[in-house]
Design a protein around this motif. Structure first.
Motif, PDB file in Angstrom:
ATOM      1  N   ILE A   1       0.831  -1.203   0.000  1.00 29.02           N
ATOM      2  CA  ILE A   1       0.000   0.000   0.000  1.00 29.02           C
ATOM      3  C   ILE A   1       0.869   1.258   0.000  1.00 29.02           C
ATOM      4  O   ILE A   1       1.774   1.408   0.810  1.00 29.02           O
ATOM      5  CB  ILE A   1      -0.951   0.004   1.209  1.00 29.02           C
ATOM      6  CG1 ILE A   1      -1.843  -1.244   1.165  1.00 29.02           C
ATOM      7  CG2 ILE A   1      -1.793   1.271   1.225  1.00 29.02           C
ATOM      8  CD1 ILE A   1      -2.757  -1.392   2.361  1.00 29.02           C
TER       9      ILE A   1
ATOM     10  N   ALA B   1      -3.518   3.948  -2.028  1.00 27.30           N
ATOM     11  CA  ALA B   1      -4.631   4.258  -1.136  1.00 27.30           C
ATOM     12  C   ALA B   1      -4.960   5.747  -1.254  1.00 27.30           C
ATOM     13  O   ALA B   1      -4.071   6.583  -1.391  1.00 27.30           O
ATOM     14  CB  ALA B   1      -4.265   3.912   0.309  1.00 27.30           C
TER      15      ALA B   1
ATOM     16  N   ASP C   1      -7.292   2.426  -5.368  1.00 28.31           N
ATOM     17  CA  ASP C   1      -8.423   2.027  -4.530  1.00 28.31           C
ATOM     18  C   ASP C   1      -9.701   2.794  -4.854  1.00 28.31           C
ATOM     19  O   ASP C   1     -10.622   2.828  -4.026  1.00 28.31           O
ATOM     20  CB  ASP C   1      -8.066   2.182  -3.045  1.00 28.31           C
ATOM     21  CG  ASP C   1      -7.988   3.640  -2.606  1.00 28.31           C
ATOM     22  OD1 ASP C   1      -7.944   4.545  -3.475  1.00 28.31           O
ATOM     23  OD2 ASP C   1      -7.971   3.889  -1.380  1.00 28.31           O
TER      24      ASP C   1
ATOM     25  N   SER D   1     -12.530   5.186  -1.143  1.00 29.13           N
ATOM     26  CA  SER D   1     -11.298   5.963  -1.315  1.00 29.13           C
ATOM     27  C   SER D   1     -11.421   7.393  -0.790  1.00 29.13           C
ATOM     28  O   SER D   1     -10.452   7.969  -0.298  1.00 29.13           O
ATOM     29  CB  SER D   1     -10.897   5.978  -2.791  1.00 29.13           C
ATOM     30  OG  SER D   1      -9.648   6.600  -2.982  1.00 29.13           O
TER      31      SER D   1
ATOM     32  N   ALA E   1      -7.476   1.056   1.038  1.00 29.81           N
ATOM     33  CA  ALA E   1      -6.957   0.068   0.088  1.00 29.81           C
ATOM     34  C   ALA E   1      -7.364  -1.339   0.503  1.00 29.81           C
ATOM     35  O   ALA E   1      -7.703  -2.180  -0.339  1.00 29.81           O
ATOM     36  CB  ALA E   1      -5.440   0.178  -0.018  1.00 29.81           C
TER      37      ALA E   1
END
Length: 230
Positions: free
Chosen positions: A15, A38, A52, A59, A70
């Protein structure tokens, strides 16, 4: 102990966020490690191929949830056999040969909190947020509340939301997790920090620990090292 089928679908999602501080020596990713951004919906720049903010997503809530937006996307939009979660500067050192038929989930070695996990949580957020968390847990899981509290006031914590799990374990964890945080989102009138700060990202660490500590006797958990990059 048997290694899972070589055709098994395994992805470790790394992420990232467009506001991340550049690393001096970024790690080289294995083929099964896939970066995901993310907070792509509120980002100034798109930095990864996977984001995401497609399909089913939250998001827009990245300022509150941080990396967990995410995680939500992965839960709702993928169907891998095994799913791993790590961060751009914190990696869970999982290898495919560790995904054997006698393992359900792989976690980092627990961290020792002093004096307990609840006190550690309160170093980063407020008593109001902590009370909101306790209230949410009690309302949703009254029959488990006392056991959950014993874990919260215990000394051990799985940190950084690092986890690698079988699909059904990951699904159950996310379903449990987001039910609690969504309940907390409804408390913003009395606990504005839930919307105005990243409090839910700190709640996330507590909940991840709570879930897997509670299930330590019915899930087959393997512990591995983590790597931290600067």
């Amino acid at each position: 102990m048997i290694i899972e089928d070589e055709t098994m679908d395994f992805v470790m999602y790394e992420i990232r966020n467009d506001r991340d501080k550049p690393l001096k020596e970024p790690p080289t990713l294995f083929p099964y490690e896939k970066p995901i951004q993310a907070g792509a919906e509120v980002a100034n720049t798109i930095i990864t191929d996977i984001t995401d903010n497609t399909g089913i997503h939250i998001s827009l809530k990245n300022r509150q949830y941080c990396e967990m937006t995410a995680v939500y996307w992965i839960w709702k939009n993928t169907n891998h056999d095994w799913i791993g979660i790590e961060h751009y500067r914190r990696h869970l050192l999982v290898r495919p040969e560790m995904l054997t038929n006698d393992v359900d989930v792989i976690m980092p070695l627990p961290y020792i909190c002093y004096p307990n996990e609840a006190a550690q949580f309160l170093r980063f957020t407020t008593k109001n947020v902590f009370k909101a968390l306790l209230n949410a847990i009690k309302m949703i899981h009254p029959e488990k509340y006392d056991v959950y509290c014993s874990i919260l006031y215990g000394k051990y914590q799985y940190t950084y939301n690092l986890v690698c799990a079988r699909r059904y374990v990951f699904d159950n964890y996310c379903r449990w997790f987001f039910r609690i945080t969504e309940y907390m989102e409804n408390m913003v009138d009395t606990v504005p920090e839930i919307k105005e700060t990243r409090a839910l990202s700190y709640v996330a660490e507590v909940l991840t620990n709570l879930y897997f500590m509670y299930h330590q006797n019915d899930l087959r958990i393997r512990h591995v090292e983590k790597a931290i990059y600067t």
